[in-house]
Motif scaffolding. Structure first.
Motif, PDB file in Angstrom:
ATOM      1  N   GLY A   5      50.035  24.293  85.488  1.00  0.00           N
ATOM      2  CA  GLY A   5      50.896  25.297  86.100  1.00  0.00           C
ATOM      3  C   GLY A   5      52.332  25.043  85.688  1.00  0.00           C
ATOM      4  O   GLY A   5      52.613  24.256  84.794  1.00  0.00           O
ATOM      5  N   GLY A   6      53.229  25.723  86.358  1.00  0.00           N
ATOM      6  CA  GLY A   6      54.644  25.542  86.054  1.00  0.00           C
ATOM      7  C   GLY A   6      55.122  26.537  85.029  1.00  0.00           C
ATOM      8  O   GLY A   6      54.422  27.486  84.661  1.00  0.00           O
ATOM      9  N   ASN A   7      56.330  26.299  84.526  1.00  0.00           N
ATOM     10  CA  ASN A   7      56.884  27.223  83.538  1.00  0.00           C
ATOM     11  C   ASN A   7      56.260  26.975  82.169  1.00  0.00           C
ATOM     12  O   ASN A   7      55.552  25.990  81.957  1.00  0.00           O
ATOM     13  CB  ASN A   7      58.422  27.129  83.501  1.00  0.00           C
ATOM     14  N   ILE A   8      56.534  27.864  81.248  1.00  0.00           N
ATOM     15  CA  ILE A   8      55.890  27.832  79.928  1.00  0.00           C
ATOM     16  C   ILE A   8      56.253  26.573  79.140  1.00  0.00           C
ATOM     17  O   ILE A   8      55.427  26.035  78.406  1.00  0.00           O
ATOM     18  CB  ILE A   8      56.210  29.128  79.142  1.00  0.00           C
ATOM     19  N   ILE A   9      57.468  26.067  79.322  1.00  0.00           N
ATOM     20  CA  ILE A   9      57.885  24.847  78.616  1.00  0.00           C
ATOM     21  C   ILE A   9      57.090  23.652  79.138  1.00  0.00           C
ATOM     22  O   ILE A   9      56.587  22.836  78.357  1.00  0.00           O
ATOM     23  CB  ILE A   9      59.403  24.607  78.780  1.00  0.00           C
TER      24      ILE A   9
END
Length: 75
Positions: A5-9
């Protein structure tokens, strides 16, 4: 299997770490230097994962999958 999960980076970095955990690292001593070489070039894996994340169709609810086999990696 692992879901990130989290942001794309963060997802890209987590995916690269996942691949590193499942491929071999070879080490060779030349003179006084230790030379480490991954089973697959990490730069190529990073580029493939980045392309998969950037070019997927975000209108469709789907995932980018990375599969590590004994003889190949599928992204």
């Amino acid at each position: 299997m692992k879901v990130f999960g989290g942001n794309i980076i963060d997802q890209r970095e987590d995916a690269l770490e996942f691949v590193k955990e499942h491929i071999q690292l070879h080490a060779e001593i030349k003179g006084t230097e230790r030379i480490e070489r991954w089973e697959y070039p990490i730069e190529a894996i990073r580029e493939a994962v980045t392309n998969a994340l950037c070019h997927r169709n975000y209108k469709i609810s789907s995932n980018v999958q990375i599969r590590v086999f004994d003889d190949r990696i599928e992204i």
